[in-house]
Design a protein around this motif. Structure first.
Motif, short mmCIF file in Angstrom:
data_model
loop_
_atom_site.label_atom_id
_atom_site.label_comp_id
_atom_site.label_asym_id
_atom_site.label_seq_id
_atom_site.Cartn_x
_atom_site.Cartn_y
_atom_site.Cartn_z
N GLN A 2 -2.12 15.25 -5.23
CA GLN A 2 -2.36 15.68 -6.63
C GLN A 2 -2.47 14.69 -7.06
O GLN A 2 -2.13 13.79 -7.12
CB GLN A 2 -0.70 15.80 -6.50
CG GLN A 2 -0.43 17.07 -7.59
CD GLN A 2 1.23 17.04 -7.87
OE1 GLN A 2 2.12 16.62 -6.84
NE2 GLN A 2 1.42 17.64 -9.18
N THR A 5 -1.62 11.76 -13.60
CA THR A 5 -1.61 11.76 -14.92
C THR A 5 -2.32 10.70 -16.08
O THR A 5 -0.47 10.06 -15.50
CB THR A 5 -1.18 12.89 -15.66
OG1 THR A 5 -1.29 13.94 -15.05
CG2 THR A 5 -1.29 13.24 -16.55
N TRP A 28 -8.67 11.76 -11.52
CA TRP A 28 -7.35 11.30 -13.01
C TRP A 28 -7.11 13.25 -14.03
O TRP A 28 -8.13 13.21 -14.40
CB TRP A 28 -7.03 10.02 -13.38
CG TRP A 28 -6.35 9.64 -12.31
CD1 TRP A 28 -7.20 8.02 -11.92
CD2 TRP A 28 -5.18 8.50 -12.43
NE1 TRP A 28 -6.45 7.62 -11.25
CE2 TRP A 28 -5.26 7.46 -11.61
CE3 TRP A 28 -4.45 8.44 -13.60
CZ2 TRP A 28 -3.84 6.69 -11.40
CZ3 TRP A 28 -3.00 7.80 -13.28
CH2 TRP A 28 -3.19 6.64 -12.85
N ASN A 29 -5.71 12.98 -13.76
CA ASN A 29 -6.06 14.11 -15.24
C ASN A 29 -6.00 13.01 -15.94
O ASN A 29 -5.02 12.06 -17.07
CB ASN A 29 -5.12 15.06 -15.17
CG ASN A 29 -4.53 16.10 -14.07
OD1 ASN A 29 -5.41 16.51 -13.73
ND2 ASN A 29 -2.60 15.56 -13.33
N SER A 53 -12.43 16.79 -13.46
CA SER A 53 -11.54 16.30 -13.18
C SER A 53 -10.85 17.44 -14.53
O SER A 53 -11.11 18.26 -15.57
CB SER A 53 -10.81 15.01 -13.73
OG SER A 53 -11.53 14.16 -12.67
N LYS A 54 -9.06 17.35 -15.13
CA LYS A 54 -9.18 17.84 -15.68
C LYS A 54 -8.85 17.22 -16.93
O LYS A 54 -8.18 16.22 -16.82
CB LYS A 54 -7.29 18.26 -15.68
CG LYS A 54 -7.37 19.81 -14.15
CD LYS A 54 -6.24 20.42 -14.10
CE LYS A 54 -5.67 20.95 -12.71
NZ LYS A 54 -4.71 21.66 -12.61
N THR A 75 2.16 16.61 -23.70
CA THR A 75 1.18 15.41 -22.37
C THR A 75 2.40 16.49 -21.46
O THR A 75 2.18 16.85 -19.56
CB THR A 75 1.47 13.97 -21.96
OG1 THR A 75 0.74 13.53 -23.58
CG2 THR A 75 0.70 14.11 -20.98
N PHE A 79 0.89 18.45 -17.38
CA PHE A 79 1.22 17.98 -16.60
C PHE A 79 2.25 17.33 -16.17
O PHE A 79 2.16 16.65 -14.79
CB PHE A 79 -0.28 16.63 -16.48
CG PHE A 79 -2.13 17.17 -17.46
CD1 PHE A 79 -2.15 17.91 -16.65
CD2 PHE A 79 -1.58 16.18 -18.26
CE1 PHE A 79 -3.22 18.35 -16.57
CE2 PHE A 79 -3.62 16.72 -18.81
CZ PHE A 79 -4.18 17.47 -18.01
N SER A 80 3.17 17.87 -16.63
CA SER A 80 4.85 17.84 -15.77
C SER A 80 4.61 16.30 -15.65
O SER A 80 5.96 16.26 -15.96
CB SER A 80 4.75 17.92 -14.49
OG SER A 80 4.10 19.31 -13.99
#
Ligand code: NAP
Length: 267
Positions: A2, A5, A28-29, A53-54, A75, A79-80
């Motif tokens: 995964q 972030t 990386w996000n 990437s995001k 944030t 992105f959790s």
């Protein structure tokens, strides 16, 4: 695996932009925070997305408590979790004024943006990182929880943290405060496996140094820095990437000079 972030403050332009784009290239996000220049931040988001990437642009003034809370909440909503905080946003004094005449207004502004902002943003993010580490330990057992991902906090200070420039005392005092901030959070967060680092750039080519370019051109040519060139945002970004990729696992509270050797004493 995964994507992790990163929240990079002040990453629409300059050093922060270099860091955000480099993190994007590493998969990386990235949350691209900015204060006013929405177009610049949108351009950085486009570049990161083009690298696969995001990224999301988020306006927030880091000197505002409400904005800091909103930045962290948005944030997390996007992105959790936050695996890397880069405290990069910073300002120079509007005018370089002598120590004996510089006013309180400039001092308050510099301290609020350059020191109080990162201090309390780090506090907010550290709480979230600690909760995430505790959650992983609960699920996976102590050892696995530590190795799954090591969160990190990086603060971009300056050679001004230890170099006295009496025409911008407010800037120097704020940057010196960031050095202690790094030590404090490094000690407090060590048990959780959260690495905390200070990166001290030297003279870097950005908008911030645009107004003093000729002065620094001459100083650099004259040997101010053993490596006789301007630093570039990419030079600082490389140090952040080394931390982000976990290449300094037995270091915390560490200072990384990215200054062409400015800090060296010579005889
Ligand atoms: P810059 O080119 O002027 O860019 C500053 C960035 O910070 C911009 O993205 C700006 O947003 C953002 N910012 C400013 N105030 C903010 C606030 N209150 N809240 C959120 N974001 C804010 O500066 P830089 O040269 O890249 O400097 C970046 C950091 O490196 C600073 O902390 C600086 O002190 C430090 N540094 C710079 C040098 C150097 O030689 N350039 C050397 C040592 C250390 P907007 O785009 O919206 O205005």
């Amino acid at each position: 695996m995964q994507a992790r972030t990163a929240l990079v403050t002040g990453s629409g332009r300059g050093i922060g932009r270099g860091i955000a784009e480099a993190l994007g290239r590493e998969g990386w996000n990235v949350v691209v925070n900015y204060a006013r220049d929405a177009a610049a931040a949108a351009e950085v988001v486009r570049i990161i997305e083009a690298s696969g990437s995001k990224a999301i642009a988020m306006q927030a003034d880091i000197s505002s408590g409400d904005d800091r809370r909103r930045l962290v909440d948005q944030t997390l909503a996007a992105f959790s979790q936050i695996d890397l905080l880069v405290n990069n946003a910073g300002i120079a004094p509007a005018v370089r004024a002598d120590l004996l005449s510089a006013d309180e207004e400039s001092f308050d502004r510099l301290i609020n943006v350059n020191l109080k902002g990162p201090y309390f943003l780090t506090q907010l993010v550290a709480r979230e990182m600690l909760a995430a580490v505790e959650g992983r330990r609960g699920q996976a057992g102590d050892g696995e929880g530590r190795s799954a991902s090591r969160p990190a906090i990086v603060t971009i200070s300056s050679i001004s943290a230890y170099t006295a420039s009496p025409n911008r005392g407010d800037y120097c005092v704020a940057k010196a405060g960031l050095s202690m901030m790094t030590k404090l959070f490094a000690v407090r967060l060590a048990d959780a496996g959260i690495g905390v680092y200070e990166i001290r750039p030297g003279i870097i080519q950005t908008d911030m140094t645009g107004g003093v370019k000729e002065k620094y051109d001459a100083l650099i040519a004259g040997g101010l820095t053993p490596l006789r060139r301007w630093g570039m945002p990419e030079d600082v970004a490389r140090a952040v990437i080394a931390i982000a990729c976990g290449l300094l696992p037995f270091s915390t509270g560490e200072v990384i000079n990215v200054d062409g050797g400015f800090h060296l004493r010579q005889l």
